[in-house]
Write a protein that holds these residues in place. Structure first.
Motif, PDB file in Angstrom:
ATOM      1  N   PRO A  75       0.474  -1.786   0.264  1.00  0.00           N
ATOM      2  CA  PRO A  75      -0.292  -0.074   0.215  1.00  0.00           C
ATOM      3  C   PRO A  75       0.945   1.319  -0.080  1.00  0.00           C
ATOM      4  CG  PRO A  75      -0.043  -1.129   1.380  1.00  0.00           C
ATOM      5  CD  PRO A  75       0.458  -2.082   1.071  1.00  0.00           C
ATOM      6  N   GLU A  79       0.319   5.609  -1.651  1.00  0.00           N
ATOM      7  CA  GLU A  79       0.829   6.587  -0.611  1.00  0.00           C
ATOM      8  C   GLU A  79       2.322   7.207  -1.348  1.00  0.00           C
ATOM      9  OE1 GLU A  79       0.242   6.687   3.454  1.00  0.00           O
ATOM     10  OE2 GLU A  79       2.048   5.059   3.626  1.00  0.00           O
ATOM     11  N   LEU A 100      -7.432   4.484   1.732  1.00  0.00           N
ATOM     12  CA  LEU A 100      -5.905   4.192   2.782  1.00  0.00           C
ATOM     13  C   LEU A 100      -7.019   4.238   3.987  1.00  0.00           C
ATOM     14  CD1 LEU A 100      -3.482   6.120   1.145  1.00  0.00           C
ATOM     15  CD2 LEU A 100      -3.139   3.575   1.267  1.00  0.00           C
ATOM     16  N   GLU A 101      -8.339   5.316   4.762  1.00  0.00           N
ATOM     17  CA  GLU A 101      -8.590   5.349   5.353  1.00  0.00           C
ATOM     18  C   GLU A 101      -9.377   4.336   5.830  1.00  0.00           C
ATOM     19  OE1 GLU A 101      -9.569  10.132   6.488  1.00  0.00           O
ATOM     20  OE2 GLU A 101     -11.377   8.654   4.956  1.00  0.00           O
ATOM     21  N   PHE A 103      -8.240   1.076   5.661  1.00  0.00           N
ATOM     22  CA  PHE A 103      -7.203   0.255   6.925  1.00  0.00           C
ATOM     23  C   PHE A 103      -7.949   0.432   8.260  1.00  0.00           C
ATOM     24  CE2 PHE A 103      -4.970   0.607   2.540  1.00  0.00           C
ATOM     25  CZ  PHE A 103      -4.050  -0.766   2.862  1.00  0.00           C
ATOM     26  N   TRP A 218      -0.324  -3.731   8.521  1.00  0.00           N
ATOM     27  CA  TRP A 218      -0.809  -1.939   7.709  1.00  0.00           C
ATOM     28  C   TRP A 218      -1.911  -1.169   8.625  1.00  0.00           C
ATOM     29  CZ3 TRP A 218       3.367  -0.561   5.367  1.00  0.00           C
ATOM     30  CH2 TRP A 218       4.154  -1.152   4.739  1.00  0.00           C
ATOM     31  N   ARG A 219      -1.498   0.243   8.959  1.00  0.00           N
ATOM     32  CA  ARG A 219      -2.454   0.540  10.226  1.00  0.00           C
ATOM     33  C   ARG A 219      -2.560   1.618   9.490  1.00  0.00           C
ATOM     34  NH1 ARG A 219      -4.854  -1.314  15.109  1.00  0.00           N
ATOM     35  NH2 ARG A 219      -4.821  -3.395  15.695  1.00  0.00           N
ATOM     36  N   TRP A 220      -3.777   2.871   9.683  1.00  0.00           N
ATOM     37  CA  TRP A 220      -3.562   3.818   9.758  1.00  0.00           C
ATOM     38  C   TRP A 220      -3.922   4.937  10.820  1.00  0.00           C
ATOM     39  CZ3 TRP A 220      -3.622   7.054   5.275  1.00  0.00           C
ATOM     40  CH2 TRP A 220      -3.531   8.126   5.515  1.00  0.00           C
ATOM     41  N   ASN A 224      -1.483   9.515   7.848  1.00  0.00           N
ATOM     42  CA  ASN A 224      -0.624   8.368   6.907  1.00  0.00           C
ATOM     43  C   ASN A 224      -0.487   6.749   7.802  1.00  0.00           C
ATOM     44  OD1 ASN A 224       1.345   9.576   9.216  1.00  0.00           O
ATOM     45  ND2 ASN A 224       2.439   7.533   8.601  1.00  0.00           N
ATOM     46  N   LEU A 225       0.087   5.495   6.601  1.00  0.00           N
ATOM     47  CA  LEU A 225      -0.065   4.163   7.004  1.00  0.00           C
ATOM     48  C   LEU A 225       0.812   4.103   7.783  1.00  0.00           C
ATOM     49  CD1 LEU A 225      -0.647   2.572   3.473  1.00  0.00           C
ATOM     50  CD2 LEU A 225      -2.223   2.423   6.238  1.00  0.00           C
ATOM     51  N   THR A 227       3.605   1.125  10.051  1.00  0.00           N
ATOM     52  CA  THR A 227       3.742  -0.883   9.219  1.00  0.00           C
ATOM     53  C   THR A 227       4.044  -0.991  11.330  1.00  0.00           C
ATOM     54  OG1 THR A 227       4.864   0.003   7.625  1.00  0.00           O
ATOM     55  CG2 THR A 227       5.242  -2.257   8.685  1.00  0.00           C
TER      56      THR A 227
END
Length: 230
Positions: A75, A79, A100-101, A103, A218-220, A224-225, A227
């Motif tokens: 992902p 970004e 992305l939101e 995640f 992966w987290r939001w 931003n992402l 790790t």
């Protein structure tokens, strides 16, 4: 997503003398809170033909790059695309940011759509799935999902073990009419006292990224992402 898939398709073919054009609007006179062409009447579509613009090489190239990022397994590619020039497709950046939101959040493990669903019922009290769907539309900048996709989210949030919602009503009636309540666990997750992914694990696709097992790598973070260690 449909647009970049089409642009990717055209990018990989010889177009010859074929001319591509695009109607690309973010508002429509007389339609407050415009979210998409599905909100206008048939007689309002005709005048939009005059707004058509030729699809040029920068748009095709950006669509190709965006589809590769969307379907890739990392992902970070999405970004990275947001850090590039996306002006040839003016709504692409907003679409990718919203994607992305989805995640799981670093706050409570909920995707934005799940968070909004819990918020809608927590703020209104016992309500129907149909009223919840209308409420979440007002939480979106643009249309993001249809009602069937939203019903799937509610069904998942109400599933055992660890249900965050309770859905009642006759199974043979329209899902939109069924009654939805938030559970105590749902309230605890909503405020961040519990983490939904750590409670239930995850098995979810976002584009080409497969989130699975007891933890999402992966987290939001809200901007931003990030790790997490495996």
């Amino acid at each position: 997503m449909i647009l970049i898939r089409l642009l990717d398709w055209f990018a990989r073919r010889e177009l010859g003398h074929t001319r591509l054009s695009l109607i690309c609007i973010g508002e429509y006179p007389g339609v407050p809170g415009f979210r998409g062409l599905g909100e206008v009447q048939a007689d309002q579509l005709g005048p939009l033909l005059d707004t058509r613009l030729d699809v040029l090489l920068p748009q095709i190239q950006l669509g190709h790059a965006a589809w590769r990022a969307f379907t890739g397994s990392d992902p970070v590619s999405m970004e990275n695309l947001l850090a590039a020039d996306t002006t040839p497709l003016p709504f692409l950046a907003g679409a990718f940011e919203r994607l992305l939101e989805e995640f799981p959040s670093t706050h409570n493990g909920l995707a934005r759509s799940e968070q909004q669903a819990l918020r809608a019922v927590a703020e209104s009290g016992s309500t129907t799935a149909g009223r919840m769907f209308l409420a979440i539309q007002n939480m979106e900048e643009r249309s993001f999902m249809g009602d069937t996709s939203f019903w799937r989210i509610l069904t998942r949030l109400a599933a055992e073990p660890h249900p965050l919602l309770h859905i009642s009503g006759r199974t043979e009636e329209s899902f939109s009419k069924r009654t939805v309540d938030i559970t105590e666990l749902g309230r605890q997750v909503l405020v961040g006292n519990e983490d939904y992914v750590r409670l239930r694990g995850i098995d979810k696709w976002i584009g080409g990224v497969h989130l699975h097992d007891a933890e999402s790598r992966w987290r939001w973070s809200g901007s931003n992402l990030v790790t997490l260690p495996i």
